[in-house]
Motif scaffolding. Structure first.
Motif, PDB file in Angstrom:
ATOM      1  N   ALA A  58       0.763  -1.304  -0.037  1.00  0.00           N
ATOM      2  CA  ALA A  58      -0.087  -0.145   0.137  1.00  0.00           C
ATOM      3  C   ALA A  58       0.910   1.283   0.002  1.00  0.00           C
ATOM      4  CB  ALA A  58      -1.503  -0.225   1.008  1.00  0.00           C
ATOM      5  N   GLY A  59       2.031   1.632  -0.720  1.00  0.00           N
ATOM      6  CA  GLY A  59       2.538   2.303  -0.898  1.00  0.00           C
ATOM      7  C   GLY A  59       3.870   2.536   0.362  1.00  0.00           C
ATOM      8  N   ASP A  60       2.887   3.326   1.329  1.00  0.00           N
ATOM      9  CA  ASP A  60       4.729   3.918   2.613  1.00  0.00           C
ATOM     10  C   ASP A  60       3.856   2.672   3.034  1.00  0.00           C
ATOM     11  OD1 ASP A  60       5.764   6.081   1.558  1.00  0.00           O
ATOM     12  OD2 ASP A  60       4.294   7.182   2.267  1.00  0.00           O
ATOM     13  N   LEU A  61       2.486   1.598   3.456  1.00  0.00           N
ATOM     14  CA  LEU A  61       2.506   0.284   4.391  1.00  0.00           C
ATOM     15  C   LEU A  61       2.717  -0.491   3.755  1.00  0.00           C
ATOM     16  CD1 LEU A  61       1.719  -0.355   7.261  1.00  0.00           C
ATOM     17  CD2 LEU A  61      -0.125   0.444   5.867  1.00  0.00           C
ATOM     18  N   VAL A  62       3.329  -1.312   3.694  1.00  0.00           N
ATOM     19  CA  VAL A  62       4.111  -3.167   2.906  1.00  0.00           C
ATOM     20  C   VAL A  62       3.429  -4.157   4.073  1.00  0.00           C
ATOM     21  CG1 VAL A  62       4.952  -4.737   1.856  1.00  0.00           C
ATOM     22  CG2 VAL A  62       5.293  -2.220   1.728  1.00  0.00           C
ATOM     23  N   VAL A  63       2.449  -4.297   4.240  1.00  0.00           N
ATOM     24  CA  VAL A  63       2.263  -5.943   5.161  1.00  0.00           C
ATOM     25  C   VAL A  63       2.320  -6.925   4.717  1.00  0.00           C
ATOM     26  CG1 VAL A  63       0.369  -6.581   6.287  1.00  0.00           C
ATOM     27  CG2 VAL A  63      -0.291  -4.362   6.047  1.00  0.00           C
ATOM     28  N   HIS A  64       2.867  -8.034   5.693  1.00  0.00           N
ATOM     29  CA  HIS A  64       3.045  -9.647   5.334  1.00  0.00           C
ATOM     30  C   HIS A  64       2.769  -9.718   6.497  1.00  0.00           C
ATOM     31  CE1 HIS A  64       7.440  -8.575   3.290  1.00  0.00           C
ATOM     32  NE2 HIS A  64       7.363  -7.499   3.959  1.00  0.00           N
ATOM     33  N   ILE A  65       1.701 -11.118   5.397  1.00  0.00           N
ATOM     34  CA  ILE A  65       0.952 -12.212   6.781  1.00  0.00           C
ATOM     35  C   ILE A  65       1.825 -13.473   5.742  1.00  0.00           C
ATOM     36  CG2 ILE A  65      -0.675 -12.776   7.194  1.00  0.00           C
ATOM     37  CD1 ILE A  65      -2.359 -10.393   5.638  1.00  0.00           C
ATOM     38  N   MET A  66       2.429 -14.231   7.291  1.00  0.00           N
ATOM     39  CA  MET A  66       2.633 -15.988   7.357  1.00  0.00           C
ATOM     40  C   MET A  66       2.673 -17.023   7.785  1.00  0.00           C
ATOM     41  SD  MET A  66       6.633 -14.333   6.684  1.00  0.00           S
ATOM     42  CE  MET A  66       6.800 -12.527   7.436  1.00  0.00           C
ATOM     43  N   LEU A  67       2.826 -17.871   7.695  1.00  0.00           N
ATOM     44  CA  LEU A  67       2.134 -19.471   8.146  1.00  0.00           C
ATOM     45  C   LEU A  67       3.719 -19.043   9.211  1.00  0.00           C
ATOM     46  CD1 LEU A  67       1.483 -22.147   6.062  1.00  0.00           C
ATOM     47  CD2 LEU A  67       0.115 -20.882   7.638  1.00  0.00           C
ATOM     48  N   PRO A  68       2.947 -19.104  10.476  1.00  0.00           N
ATOM     49  CA  PRO A  68       4.604 -19.302  11.369  1.00  0.00           C
ATOM     50  C   PRO A  68       5.665 -19.718  11.126  1.00  0.00           C
ATOM     51  CG  PRO A  68       2.293 -20.220  12.733  1.00  0.00           C
ATOM     52  CD  PRO A  68       1.979 -20.369  11.089  1.00  0.00           C
ATOM     53  N   ALA A  69       5.630 -21.311  10.507  1.00  0.00           N
ATOM     54  CA  ALA A  69       6.842 -21.420   9.942  1.00  0.00           C
ATOM     55  C   ALA A  69       8.021 -20.304   9.331  1.00  0.00           C
ATOM     56  CB  ALA A  69       6.907 -22.823   9.842  1.00  0.00           C
ATOM     57  N   VAL A  70       7.183 -20.805   8.530  1.00  0.00           N
ATOM     58  CA  VAL A  70       7.428 -19.492   7.092  1.00  0.00           C
ATOM     59  C   VAL A  70       8.499 -17.613   8.179  1.00  0.00           C
ATOM     60  CG1 VAL A  70       7.062 -18.014   4.838  1.00  0.00           C
ATOM     61  CG2 VAL A  70       6.368 -20.229   5.439  1.00  0.00           C
ATOM     62  N   ARG A  71       7.349 -17.365   8.426  1.00  0.00           N
ATOM     63  CA  ARG A  71       8.136 -16.527   9.885  1.00  0.00           C
ATOM     64  C   ARG A  71       9.310 -16.908  10.645  1.00  0.00           C
ATOM     65  NH1 ARG A  71       4.335 -12.486  13.431  1.00  0.00           N
ATOM     66  NH2 ARG A  71       6.079 -10.991  14.077  1.00  0.00           N
ATOM     67  N   ASP A  72       9.324 -17.936  11.331  1.00  0.00           N
ATOM     68  CA  ASP A  72      10.491 -18.005  11.797  1.00  0.00           C
ATOM     69  C   ASP A  72      11.892 -17.894  10.673  1.00  0.00           C
ATOM     70  OD1 ASP A  72      11.494 -18.959  14.204  1.00  0.00           O
ATOM     71  OD2 ASP A  72      11.707 -21.426  13.438  1.00  0.00           O
ATOM     72  N   PHE A  73      11.397 -19.469   9.806  1.00  0.00           N
ATOM     73  CA  PHE A  73      13.043 -19.424   9.016  1.00  0.00           C
ATOM     74  C   PHE A  73      13.400 -18.143   7.954  1.00  0.00           C
ATOM     75  CE2 PHE A  73      14.473 -20.264   4.587  1.00  0.00           C
ATOM     76  CZ  PHE A  73      15.637 -21.309   4.562  1.00  0.00           C
ATOM     77  N   TYR A  74      12.346 -17.097   8.105  1.00  0.00           N
ATOM     78  CA  TYR A  74      12.813 -15.942   7.034  1.00  0.00           C
ATOM     79  C   TYR A  74      13.172 -14.720   8.305  1.00  0.00           C
ATOM     80  CZ  TYR A  74      11.920 -17.968   2.432  1.00  0.00           C
ATOM     81  OH  TYR A  74      11.918 -18.821   1.652  1.00  0.00           O
TER      82      TYR A  74
END
Length: 100
Positions: A58-74
């Motif tokens: 959304a331009g000045d705002l970026v939202v990431h939504i991840m599965l927990p394991a993906v969030r942990d890995f990256y």
């Protein structure tokens, strides 16, 4: 996370987790709808097909939504200078990247 001191691409980043592919997709869709209603222009979105990691730009705002394991890995929370998500005192993390 406030990112304006680290990049000129966006000023803020929100990182969230969903418990399933379906929930990640639904959260990304709801974020896009709510941001649009709040006056943000949605420049793009990615990842709704697979549902492991979705991004709403959304331009000045970026939202990431991840599965927990993906969030942990990256670990983009700490990559961008934030803190690792906290859990209740004494509780174990409900996921670990190596568990998948």
């Amino acid at each position: 996370l406030e990112t304006q001191e680290k990049t000129s691409l966006f000023a803020r980043m929100i990182i969230a987790s969903g418990d399933s592919n379906r929930q990640v997709k639904a959260l990304a869709n709801n974020v896009a709808v709510d941001l649009k209603e709040a006056g943000f222009e949605i420049l793009g979105s990615e990842g709704q097909d697979g549902g492991e990691w979705a991004l709403v730009d959304a331009g000045d705002l970026v939202v990431h939504i991840m599965l927990p394991a993906v969030r942990d890995f990256y670990d983009i929370d700490t990559l961008w200078g934030g803190e690792k998500p906290s859990f209740h005192a004494g509780a174990q993390k409900p996921w670990h990247a190596a568990d998948n």
